[in-house]
Design an enzyme around this catalytic site. Structure first.
Site, PDB file in Angstrom:
ATOM      1  N   GLU A  65      39.408  27.377  31.699  1.00 23.67           N
ATOM      2  CA  GLU A  65      38.852  28.747  32.680  1.00 23.67           C
ATOM      3  C   GLU A  65      37.413  29.011  32.941  1.00 23.67           C
ATOM      4  OE1 GLU A  65      39.739  31.220  34.170  1.00 23.67           O
ATOM      5  OE2 GLU A  65      41.468  32.633  33.010  1.00 23.67           O
ATOM      6  N   ASP A  66      37.241  29.937  33.954  1.00 31.14           N
ATOM      7  CA  ASP A  66      35.960  30.286  34.145  1.00 31.14           C
ATOM      8  C   ASP A  66      35.181  31.390  33.333  1.00 31.14           C
ATOM      9  OD1 ASP A  66      37.826  32.191  34.865  1.00 31.14           O
ATOM     10  OD2 ASP A  66      36.916  32.758  36.997  1.00 31.14           O
ATOM     11  N   PHE A  74      29.198  42.093  35.098  1.00 28.52           N
ATOM     12  CA  PHE A  74      29.937  41.265  36.079  1.00 28.52           C
ATOM     13  C   PHE A  74      29.264  40.410  36.649  1.00 28.52           C
ATOM     14  CE2 PHE A  74      32.392  40.353  40.050  1.00 28.52           C
ATOM     15  CZ  PHE A  74      33.789  40.550  39.547  1.00 28.52           C
TER      16      PHE A  74
HETATM   17  P1  IMP Z   1      40.607  38.669  31.176  1.00 31.22           P
HETATM   18  O1  IMP Z   1      42.347  38.232  31.297  1.00 31.22           O
HETATM   19  O2  IMP Z   1      40.146  39.972  31.126  1.00 31.22           O
HETATM   20  O3  IMP Z   1      40.023  37.643  30.135  1.00 31.22           O
HETATM   21  O4  IMP Z   1      40.219  38.250  32.610  1.00 31.22           O
HETATM   22  C1  IMP Z   1      40.099  36.670  33.111  1.00 31.22           C
HETATM   23  C2  IMP Z   1      39.854  36.966  34.437  1.00 31.22           C
HETATM   24  O5  IMP Z   1      39.230  37.977  35.215  1.00 31.22           O
HETATM   25  C3  IMP Z   1      38.887  35.651  34.984  1.00 31.22           C
HETATM   26  O6  IMP Z   1      39.615  34.439  34.788  1.00 31.22           O
HETATM   27  C4  IMP Z   1      38.203  36.139  36.149  1.00 31.22           C
HETATM   28  O7  IMP Z   1      38.896  35.607  37.360  1.00 31.22           O
HETATM   29  C5  IMP Z   1      38.227  37.481  36.096  1.00 31.22           C
HETATM   30  N1  IMP Z   1      36.955  38.097  35.769  1.00 31.22           N
HETATM   31  C6  IMP Z   1      36.418  38.800  34.560  1.00 31.22           C
HETATM   32  N2  IMP Z   1      35.375  39.101  34.644  1.00 31.22           N
HETATM   33  C7  IMP Z   1      34.697  38.587  35.637  1.00 31.22           C
HETATM   34  C8  IMP Z   1      33.411  38.545  36.217  1.00 31.22           C
HETATM   35  O8  IMP Z   1      32.368  38.941  35.550  1.00 31.22           O
HETATM   36  N3  IMP Z   1      33.248  37.875  37.376  1.00 31.22           N
HETATM   37  C9  IMP Z   1      34.307  37.356  38.193  1.00 31.22           C
HETATM   38  N4  IMP Z   1      35.603  37.483  37.750  1.00 31.22           N
HETATM   39  C10 IMP Z   1      35.793  37.906  36.533  1.00 31.22           C
HETATM   40 MG    MG Z   2      39.593  32.840  35.685  1.00 28.19          MG
END
Ligand code: IMP
Ligand code: MG
Length: 175
Positions: free
Chosen positions: A97-98, A150
Site C-alpha cells: 500500500e502507499d 495530507f
Molecule cells: P484509509 O482507508 O483511510 O487508510 O485510506 C487509504 C487510502 O486513502 C490510501 O491508499 C490513499 O489512496 C488515500 N490517502 C489517504 N491519505 C492520503 C494522503 O495523505 N495523500 C494521498 N492519498 C491519501
Molecule cells: Mg492506496
C-alpha cells in the site's frame, strides 16, 4: 494548481534507502516461499515498482484495484474494481500500500483476501498516519510514520496530480 503549496517531507534519498531496507527484510522473510506481491492500486504503483526490485527471491506480481469511498464517508467496505488475476490459496501474500490513513482500506482488504485461504498475508505500507487511524489494524512493515497531514508524491496524488514527484511532500492549501 496555484492555490497549492508543497513542502518536502521525505527526500528522494531517504525513500531509496528505506525501500532497500524493506526489500532486504522481505527477502529474508520470504526466501524459498511461494510468494505473490500485490500492488494495491493506484497510489502504490511507484513504491511497488521500486520495492519488488529490492526483493531478492522468486515471486509472482499481481494488481488489485479498489474504489474509493462512496461520498465523503467511509462505508467500512472496499469495492474491488480490478481483482487479482490468480488464486492465492495456499500462497504467501505481501500487500503493498502507499499509505494507511483511517486503516479502513487495509482492514477490509485483509478480511476479503482471508476468505480466499492464503497461507499468510503480510502488509507493507510506505507511509502510516497512526493519529488518523480509526481501527486497530497493525501493518507489518512501514516505510515512514508521519503526522495526520495530507501528502503527495512518489505515487500519491492530489486530484490525480503530483504522482510523479520523486519525494513526499506535504500539501498546503492556500485557499
Ligand atoms: P484509509 O482507508 O483511510 O487508510 O485510506 C487509504 C487510502 O486513502 C490510501 O491508499 C490513499 O489512496 C488515500 N490517502 C489517504 N491519505 C492520503 C494522503 O495523505 N495523500 C494521498 N492519498 C491519501
Ligand atoms: Mg492506496
Amino acid at each position: 494548481m496555484e492555490h497549492i503549496k508543497l513542502s518536502q517531507l521525505i527526500s528522494e534519498d531517504d525513500i531509496k534507502e528505506r525501500v532497500i531496507e524493506l526489500g532486504k527484510t522481505l527477502t529474508k522473510e520470504f526466501q524459498g516461499k511461494d510468494l505473490v506481491c500485490v500492488c494495491v492500486l493506484n497510489g502504490s504503483f511507484m513504491f511497488f515498482a521500486d520495492l519488488i526490485r529490492e526483493i531478492d527471491c522468486d515471486f509472482a506480481c499481481d494488481f488489485l484495484g479498489l474504489s474509493s469511498y462512496s461520498g465523503s464517508q467511509s462505508t467500512g467496505e472496499v469495492k474491488v474494481t480490478l481483482d487479482l488475476s490468480q488464486n492465492i490459496k495456499g500462497k504467501h501474500v505481501v500487500l503493498v500500500e502507499d499509505i494507511i490513513d483511517t486503516g479502513t482500506t487495509m482492514a477490509s482488504l485483509l478480511q476479503l483476501l482471508n476468505t480466499r485461504s492464503p497461507e499468510s498475508i503480510t502488509t507493507v505500507s510506505l507511509l502510516h498516519k497512526p493519529e488518523a487511524q480509526k481501527n486497530d489494524f497493525k501493518p507489518d512493515h512501514i516505510g515512514f510514520t508521519i503526522k495526520d497531514e495530507f501528502v503527495v508524491g512518489y505515487g500519491l496524488d492530489y486530484n490525480q496530480y503530483f504522482r510523479t514527484l520523486p519525494y513526499i511532500a506535504q500539501v498546503k492549501n492556500l485557499n
